[in-house]
Structure formats: C-alpha cells, structure tokens
Design an enzyme around this catalytic site. Structure first.
Site, short mmCIF file in Angstrom:
data_model
loop_
_atom_site.label_atom_id
_atom_site.label_comp_id
_atom_site.label_asym_id
_atom_site.label_seq_id
_atom_site.Cartn_x
_atom_site.Cartn_y
_atom_site.Cartn_z
N ASP A 288 48.26 -16.17 18.52
CA ASP A 288 47.31 -15.94 19.61
C ASP A 288 47.91 -14.85 20.52
O ASP A 288 49.07 -14.45 20.35
CB ASP A 288 46.99 -17.22 20.39
CG ASP A 288 45.63 -17.09 21.11
OD1 ASP A 288 45.14 -15.95 21.26
OD2 ASP A 288 45.07 -18.12 21.53
C1 NOJ Z 1 43.31 -15.65 23.50
C2 NOJ Z 1 42.43 -16.74 23.00
O1 NOJ Z 1 43.10 -17.98 23.04
C3 NOJ Z 1 41.93 -16.51 21.59
O2 NOJ Z 1 41.02 -17.52 21.26
C4 NOJ Z 1 41.31 -15.15 21.47
O3 NOJ Z 1 40.82 -14.95 20.18
C5 NOJ Z 1 42.38 -14.12 21.81
N1 NOJ Z 1 42.81 -14.32 23.17
C6 NOJ Z 1 41.84 -12.70 21.67
O4 NOJ Z 1 40.94 -12.41 22.65
#
Ligand code: NOJ
Length: 746
Positions: A288
């Site tokens: 993530d």
């Molecule tokens: C953080 C989020 O937790 C995730 O779900 C998302 O896909 C990414 N950022 C990218 O934006």
C-alpha cells in the site's frame, strides 16, 4: 576488433528485443519465454525499476514522502508503474517518456477505480446492500470499460476487507461484515473488472486489498494494529481474499496494519505461505502507499534498507511510493542480503502481467483519446448506475405505508443540507469532473423531475451538515407547515467516510437530528433519507420519523434512483450488509457472534449474564434487514432429510408469498448453526441467499442446498474440516427473522 565486438552485441540485443516485442498473436513464443528473454537483457537497476511505483505528476492519494525527478527516472527505466495519471492524454505522454528508456518497457497505470470512473456508481457498501451479484458485476464492468478507455490498466479494487466496526471510515469501500456475502461480492467485482480477461482492451487488472485484516483495526481507527487468532483470521477475514484469488484476481495489495505484531507488508505467513504456496496465487503483490517505509514507524524495521529487505523477503513485489526499493535494493543485492534470483522472481510476475495486458504489443492501446471520448457520456452506463443505485437503497422504516408517495400529494417540503448537494452524492473515492454540477442528478432534481409540475416543491436547507447553527430551523418548519409531506435529506458529508476517516462518534453530525425533531414537531409526515458511508447511530430518528430510507452515497444517478423509490417506480429491496448499532458502546456488534457461556434469556435478563446494564445486546437494525412496500410470508424450511453424510445434499425448501399490495423483490437468506464444535461456532452464519421477484399474490418455492463442504471451518489446527453432529438451518428475510429446523451431519 572492439567495434566488431560491440557490433555483435548490438545485433544480439536487437535480436532479443525483437523476440520479446514480437506480437503475442504470432504464438511463436509463450509469455514466459518472452519474459525470460527480456529479463536476460535487464540490468539489476532496471529490474528494481520495475518494482518501483510512483504516484503521478499532480494528484496524490497519500502523503508524498519526497519529490523525485519522475521524468528522468522514467527515461532511465527506473519506474515500472504509476498511479494517479489521469486520462488518455496524460497516460500517453507518460508512456512516451517510459518508452524512451533503454529497453522500452511500457508502464503499467494503476488507479483507484473504486465505484466508477466517469459514471459514478453507489459506494461499494451500498452496492453490497443490493445483494444483487449481477448488478454488482455489471457496475465493475462499466467502470472498467470507462477507465480502460482513459488509459488505466489496473484498478486498486476490489477492497474485500471484512469489517465489524462502523467507526472505521473504510467500511464504505467493502461489502460489510459477512465473509460469505463478502466472498461472492469479491468474485463479482473481480469478474466485472477483469471482463473478458487480460488482453481485451476493456479489461482492467483487479487488485484484492488490503491483505489482510485491515478491517479489524483496533478501535476502528484507520491504520491501527490488528490482533487476532489465526482461526478467526481464516474463518472470517481471509475468505473474500481467497475467493478473489480463486476468481483469478491479477494482483493483491498489502495492508497498512500489523497482524499480531508483524506488518502485513512483510508478513511471510500471509504473503508467501498462504497466498503463494497454499492458494497458488500467480499475480504480483503491491504494497500500500508507503507501507514499506512505514515499517520503520511500526518499529519493525530499523531503516529504509531494512524495510525494503523485510518487504521483499516477506513477499511484496512492488513498492508503492515509499521509494525504499529503488533506493536500497541494489545495495541489498550487492551486499548479499537479497539474492538477485529473488528480484527476478518479482520482476517476472510484474512483466508477465504487462505482457498479458498486451502492452508490449501496443503500449498505447489503452490511452486512446477517441475511445475515451466515446465513453465520456454514455447514457447506457447511467441507466445501469441508476438501476443499481435504486437496488442499493434500504427501507428501514415505513409507518402506515407512508411510502411510496401517493398520487394525491400536492406539496412536498424538501429539507436538509443534502437536498441540493451535488458532489456529495458521489461519496468518497470518486472522481470529480468539471461538469459535475450538470451531470450529477441531485436529490432535489430527481424528485422535481419525477413529481411533475402539478406538485409544489418547497425547499429549505435547515442547517449545514456539521455546523452547530440552527438559525435555518425556522424556515424549515415554516415550509414543513405548508406541505402534505416532508422529505428530509441528512447524513454525513462524503468525506466523513473513506480512508483516514474514522469517527469515534457515529451519530448524525451537527444539529441535523435537532432539525428533524423541529420538523417532526409540526405533525407533518416525515420521510428521512440518510446519506452516509457507514452505519450511523440515529435513535431518535429511528423511533420517530415516519419513514426512513438509507441511501448511502448513490453516485451520478442518486436523485433519480431516490425518486424511483420515493414514488414507488421501484419497490425497495436492499438489505443491510452490516449491523447497525444502537450506540458506539456496542461496537463491535455483528450477527455471527458466539453465544458465550452466559447468554441472556432475553433483553431484560441481567442476572450475571453477558449483557450491558444500560443497553440491549440486540442492534438497532440487524444484518440482512430491509423492508419492502409489500409484505412477504415465508414458510418454515422443509428438509429432504434430517441426516446427511459427506457427499450427500441437504435440500431446503422455502415457499415465499407476496401477501401485500405491490410487486416486489425479497431476499431469502439461509443461515446455519453448528451446535457443538471443537471451536465455538457462531450462533448463525450465512450460507446462501436467493432473490425472488414476486407479483402481488404470487408465491414461489425456492430450493437451497447445503453439503458437508459448506459446514467446514478452520479448526484449532487450521484444518478446514466439518465436524459431525447437530446443526440448525434457518431461513428468513433478515438475520433476526428466521425459522429453523434441526439436521445432523454423520
Ligand atoms: C492508500 C489506500 O489504502 C489504498 O487503498 C489505495 O489504493 C492507495 N492509497 C492508492 O491510492
């Protein structure tokens, strides 16, 4: 001699380049062979570049840690993927730069296409309330069609995190609390996004996230730790992930949280042992946003190099935005901490997906302005969005059949801060476009269009969503007095749920419930529309309002969908995918709880039992609950036998009759209870459901089946097995409204 040698080298390189860029259609080389021949040409730096993902040039969906000269790095082949590069033109421009790199390896563009791209669909939790898997799959299909035409290859969806905690803002992104429903919804979404498979021009690669157990953050506070037994993890939280993998999901994203002390991003048990070895997952794993570097804050890694090493060893192939891989991986290999073959393994998985997507055959096939334009204002997509939006609405209360509105209504007062709201209707994780105010059908417009000119529509905002100011109440009360019926649209603002949007207080914000009280005091019939990204607490309203529709966030067609339901063009059929608590003090509250050794006899029993002295155990609205404008009678379940053995089927017959005055859809839910287990089993667990549309007066018999396989669970030794003994099977139209029969597994 020197020149001669370099001439041979150039010739060889061109030969290999020709091999891996050879069109897949020629069928001469398999994708694996093409990947291998490319890998042989790559320097260590170029390989590590493929494992590096940056956010685009403008937007960010997380905290940017440090600037980088992205164009320069693209030219040097140091970036394998970018997220947040929006639109065909911009993706094309970035791709052009990437193709200036030595080996001309195309970029993979990822984006959070969570519930639509240009046409915004209901938030995922709302769609789950439809319990309509076909509609959910179609919604993802449309999203993929629109986004792929705008250059996107890969969506960071579906979010398949189970959650029992409505304080957690990200419940809006998932399918709620139930592993069975959550698994089916996960599959529908993966199938919808991935369409006819990688390589077809309108298929997006999907991403199961957040692996794993992110939805169990302690206290519902986003990014918080997770502490959970492996049995609980397997029986409840992992099921939708496994279902997504079995459905062929292209990628998985690690979760921000630690699980029992080990960050998910470096969790070998989760990422290597389960995902790769047991589940046989063939795609790649992305971290993530920044979660590799965040292992320093967790107190798991000493520095960025340590974090990069732990994440790769753990099983994370691509680093989203932390820059730990790009900055440290080469040294880690040169110093012998990481073997190059391990890098090759990850790069192979990433390149494989680029080949499968057809990007080596045509790196620009997705960034096609012409195709993007065709998808820009697609009426059919809007119709599809309207259809699932109305299916997502849950009728919580309808005293004296106030809804649907009757034809003789002459004056409607529309009151509340969300009546004329525009962008809010889209909810969190949606794109805002410059022409939104012309495209999004507001609730006011939807009702206005449907009511027709003969109906007088009055409006007062009454108050803001979160402000303490009640000076608008007077006007609201005045127009209510002039109306036959009042429709109040209240709730959260869209950005009160979503990432980093945990709330400790999930009551209606600001003075909105006070506004409802003031309007209710006029004695006029009051219909309340509750807009929110999570289950809220609204006890006074639940007790007093005459009718309540839970409308979540419904997207571009919100106003039309709400009007369809308010006027009875669509008879509501939504069912709650999450339990609604009476107060925050009950959280976590969920239908599939364990009975404990001291279950109360009833809600008044406080005699040394597992109960609150100041609150019933039962929720305000249970999982699976939702009313209709008609009524249904549901028979007791009839079983073909009372005993089954492995290999035999228990067949359960239920007859449903539409006994009311409107045609409508009912969702019959099947639950079971394993009465005695080597591990305590839930009082009920969902194991099937069927939706049936019945004309008034019509009835139908539905047949469900259960087999020994459905009764399995992960036991103390994490073996997935059933246990012979007594079971109960229940059918009904809500988790708290069922009839049961006993059967035995021999
Ligand atoms: C953080 C989020 O937790 C995730 O779900 C998302 O896909 C990414 N950022 C990218 O934006």
């Amino acid at each position: 001699m020197k020149n001669y040698n370099s001439g041979i080298a150039v010739f060889l390189m061109l030969l290999v380049l020709a091999l891996y860029t050879e069109p897949a259609s020629s069928q001469k080389l398999s994708i694996d062979q093409r990947v291998d021949s490319l890998l042989k040409l790559m320097t260590l730096e170029e390989k590590i570049g493929q494992m590096n993902q940056y956010s685009g040039f403008e937007e960010a969906t997380g905290p940017v840690t440090e600037e980088a000269d992205k164009l320069e790095q693209l030219r040097r082949g140091m970036i394998g993927s970018m997220l947040n590069v929006t639109g065909a033109t911009k993706t094309r421009q970035a791709q052009e730069v990437a193709l200036q790199s030595r080996l001309r390896i195309p970029l993979l563009f990822g984006q959070d296409i969570i519930h639509g791209y240009r046409t915004i669909f209901p938030i995922p939790l709302a769609e789950a309330a439809s319990w309509n898997l076909e509609a959910i799959e179609l919604s993802a299909r449309v999203a993929a069609t629109e986004a792929s035409a705008a250059g996107v290859h890969w969506t960071f969806a579906p979010m398949v995190d189970i959650s029992r905690d409505p304080r957690w803002g990200r419940v809006m992104e998932g399918a709620g609390e139930d592993p069975y429903l959550g698994s089916l919804v996960a599959v529908a979404r993966v199938n919808g996004f991935q369409g006819n498979g990688f390589g077809s021009p309108d298929a997006l690669m999907a991403c199961g996230k957040h692996f794993a157990a992110y939805g169990a953050a302690i206290g519902g506070r986003d990014y918080n730790s997770v502490d959970m037994s492996l049995q609980h993890l397997h029986n409840d939280y992992l099921k939708p992930f496994k279902a997504a993998v079995d459905a062929g999901v292209a990628t998985m994203m690690t979760a921000f949280n630690d699980i029992n002390g080990i960050p998910a991003t470096a969790n070998k048990y989760i990422l290597r042992h389960l995902l790769r070895d047991e589940w046989n997952f063939k795609g790649f794993v992305v971290s993530d946003w920044g979660s590799v570097g965040e292992m320093i804050n967790h107190g798991y890694s000493a520095d960025e190099a340590d974090a990069a090493k732990a994440a790769l060893l753990g099983g994370c192939d691509m680093d989203m935005e932390s820059r730990c891989y790009i900055k440290n991986m080469k040294n880690l290999v040169l110093s012998g901490h990481i073997s190059e073959s391990m890098i090759d393994e990850s790069v192979r998985l990433i390149l494989r997906k680029k080949f499968e997507m057809g990007l080596f055959d045509d790196p620009y096939r997705f960034c096609n302005e012409e195709r993007e334009k065709q998808q820009w204002d697609n009426k059919e997509h809007r119709e599809i969005a309207r259809n699932i939006a109305r299916k997502s609405i849950v009728l919580l209360k309808n005293d004296k059949s106030l809804l649907p509105l009757k034809e003789n209504v002459k004056t409607i007062a529309m009151i509340g801060p969300l009546v004329k709201a525009v962008g809010e209707n889209n909810g969190f994780w949606s794109y805002s476009w410059p022409d939104d105010s012309a495209r999004i059908v507001t609730q006011w417009q939807g009702i206005r269009n449907r009511a027709g000119e003969h109906v007088n529509l009055l409006y007062a905002k009454g108050c803001e969503i979160s402000e303490p100011d009640s000076s608008g109440f007077k006007e609201a009360v005045e127009i209510a007095m002039k109306a036959d019926v009042v429709i109040m649209s209240i709730g959260e603002s869209a950005n009160m749920s979503g990432e980093a949007k945990s709330r400790s207080n999930i009551q209606l914000p600001g003075v909105q419930e006070e506004l409802i009280k003031a309007v209710y005091a006029t004695g006029k019939p009051v219909i309340v529309l509750i807009n929110a990204g999570r289950p809220l607490v609204f006890n006074w309203t639940a007790d007093h309002a005459h009718a309540i529709l839970y409308t979540w966030w419904l997207g571009t067609e919100a106003g039309n969908a709400i009007a369809d339901v308010v006027f009875g063009d669509y008879n509501p059929s939504g069912k709650l995918p999450m339990t609604f608590p009476r107060s925050e003090g009950q959280i976590p509250v969920y239908y599939n709880y364990f009975n404990t050794g001291r279950p109360p006899k009833d809600e008044n029993d406080l005699n040394y039992v597992s109960a609150y002295i100041d609150l019933p155990n039962s929720p305000r609205f249970p999982f699976g609950y939702g009313l209709s404008y008609t009524s249904f009678s549901i028979s007791e379940p009839e079983l073909n036998t009372t005993t089954i053995t492995a290999g035999e089927e228990l067949s359960i017959r239920v007859t449903v009759a539409n006994t009311g005055n409107a045609d409508g859809t009912e969702t019959i839910q099947l639950y079971f209870r394993d009465k005695v287990g080597s591990l305590v089993r839930p009082v009920k667990q969902l194991a099937g459901f069927q939706q049936v549309f019945l004309k008034k007066g019509e009835s139908r018999t539905l047949i469900f089946t259960l087999t020994e396989k459905d009764l399995r669970f992960y036991n103390e030794n994490l073996e997935f097995k059933s246990e012979p003994g007594e079971f109960e099977v229940f059918t009904g139209n809500s988790s708290d409204n069922v009839k049961g029969k006993t059967f035995y597994l021999k």
